[in-house]
Enzyme design. Structure first.
Site, PDB file in Angstrom:
ATOM      1  N   GLN A   1     -22.340 -10.502  57.122  1.00  0.00           N
ATOM      2  CA  GLN A   1     -22.608 -10.892  58.502  1.00  0.00           C
ATOM      3  C   GLN A   1     -21.471 -11.770  59.025  1.00  0.00           C
ATOM      4  O   GLN A   1     -21.507 -12.987  58.908  1.00  0.00           O
ATOM      5  CB  GLN A   1     -23.941 -11.628  58.607  1.00  0.00           C
ATOM      6  CG  GLN A   1     -24.297 -11.907  60.041  1.00  0.00           C
ATOM      7  CD  GLN A   1     -25.774 -11.974  60.272  1.00  0.00           C
ATOM      8  OE1 GLN A   1     -26.579 -11.850  59.367  1.00  0.00           O
ATOM      9  NE2 GLN A   1     -26.155 -12.182  61.509  1.00  0.00           N
ATOM     10  N   PHE A   2     -20.472 -11.114  59.607  1.00  0.00           N
ATOM     11  CA  PHE A   2     -19.307 -11.836  60.117  1.00  0.00           C
ATOM     12  C   PHE A   2     -19.663 -12.816  61.226  1.00  0.00           C
ATOM     13  O   PHE A   2     -18.955 -13.796  61.455  1.00  0.00           O
ATOM     14  CB  PHE A   2     -18.217 -10.858  60.589  1.00  0.00           C
ATOM     15  CG  PHE A   2     -18.473 -10.239  61.932  1.00  0.00           C
ATOM     16  CD1 PHE A   2     -17.933 -10.796  63.082  1.00  0.00           C
ATOM     17  CD2 PHE A   2     -19.258  -9.100  62.050  1.00  0.00           C
ATOM     18  CE1 PHE A   2     -18.168 -10.229  64.318  1.00  0.00           C
ATOM     19  CE2 PHE A   2     -19.498  -8.528  63.280  1.00  0.00           C
ATOM     20  CZ  PHE A   2     -18.958  -9.093  64.426  1.00  0.00           C
ATOM     21  N   THR A   3     -20.783 -12.600  61.907  1.00  0.00           N
ATOM     22  CA  THR A   3     -21.141 -13.461  63.028  1.00  0.00           C
ATOM     23  C   THR A   3     -21.457 -14.895  62.592  1.00  0.00           C
ATOM     24  O   THR A   3     -21.555 -15.785  63.442  1.00  0.00           O
ATOM     25  CB  THR A   3     -22.336 -12.888  63.823  1.00  0.00           C
ATOM     26  OG1 THR A   3     -23.467 -12.776  62.964  1.00  0.00           O
ATOM     27  CG2 THR A   3     -21.986 -11.541  64.430  1.00  0.00           C
TER      28      THR A   3
END
Length: 149
Positions: free
Chosen positions: A78-80
């Site tokens: 989850q890059f966010t």
């Protein structure tokens, strides 16, 4: 490297209407890889998560790890987690690692969980995923390999 760790009764990841990863009792880990993260960061977080004492013992105290209770881990990239919302209304992801680098460190993280003896399921890197989490407690923790929080 950052992680959101949730103690769950169950969790699953669906891609294109197909369940690609699921667990029962254990932990769902949302993992973000940042610029400059290394294999050591992946090892640190995997080892920390493997040994976090966030499951109830016989007295109802958070004193047991996912390993102690025979739980599983569902690890989802989850890059966010590296979204910076301090300016404007649109998050900046400039601190998130590039996909090629992030994929490699995400896979190192997952392999370290497995080598720690944990049954580990995953989502699909860089895919749109529907994640179902049935949080238990609720118990939710934020971890950062650079100990920023």
């Amino acid at each position: 490297m950052r992680a959101v760790v949730q103690r769950v009764l169950r969790g699953s990841v669906t891609v294109d209407n197909e369940i690609v990863g699921q667990i029962g009792h254990g932990l769902v880990v949302l993992l973000g890889v940042g610029c400059g993260d290394t294999v050591e960061d992946a090892y640190y977080l995997a080892d920390k998560i493997s040994q976090l004492r966030i499951f109830d013992d016989q007295e109802g105290k958070l004193n047991l790890s996912v390993q102690d209770v025979g739980g599983s881990v569902l690890a989802i990239s989850q890059f966010t987690l590296f979204g910076d919302c301090r300016k404007g209304r649109r998050p900046s992801y400039s601190e998130a690692a590039r996909p090629e680098e992030a994929r490699e460190l995400y896979e190192v993280f997952v392999q370290r969980l497995v080598s720690n003896g944990l049954t580990t399921a995953t989502g699909r890197f860089q895919e749109h995923m529907v994640v179902e989490i049935i949080n238990d407690g609720p118990v939710t923790l934020l971890l950062d390999s650079r100990k920023q929080f």
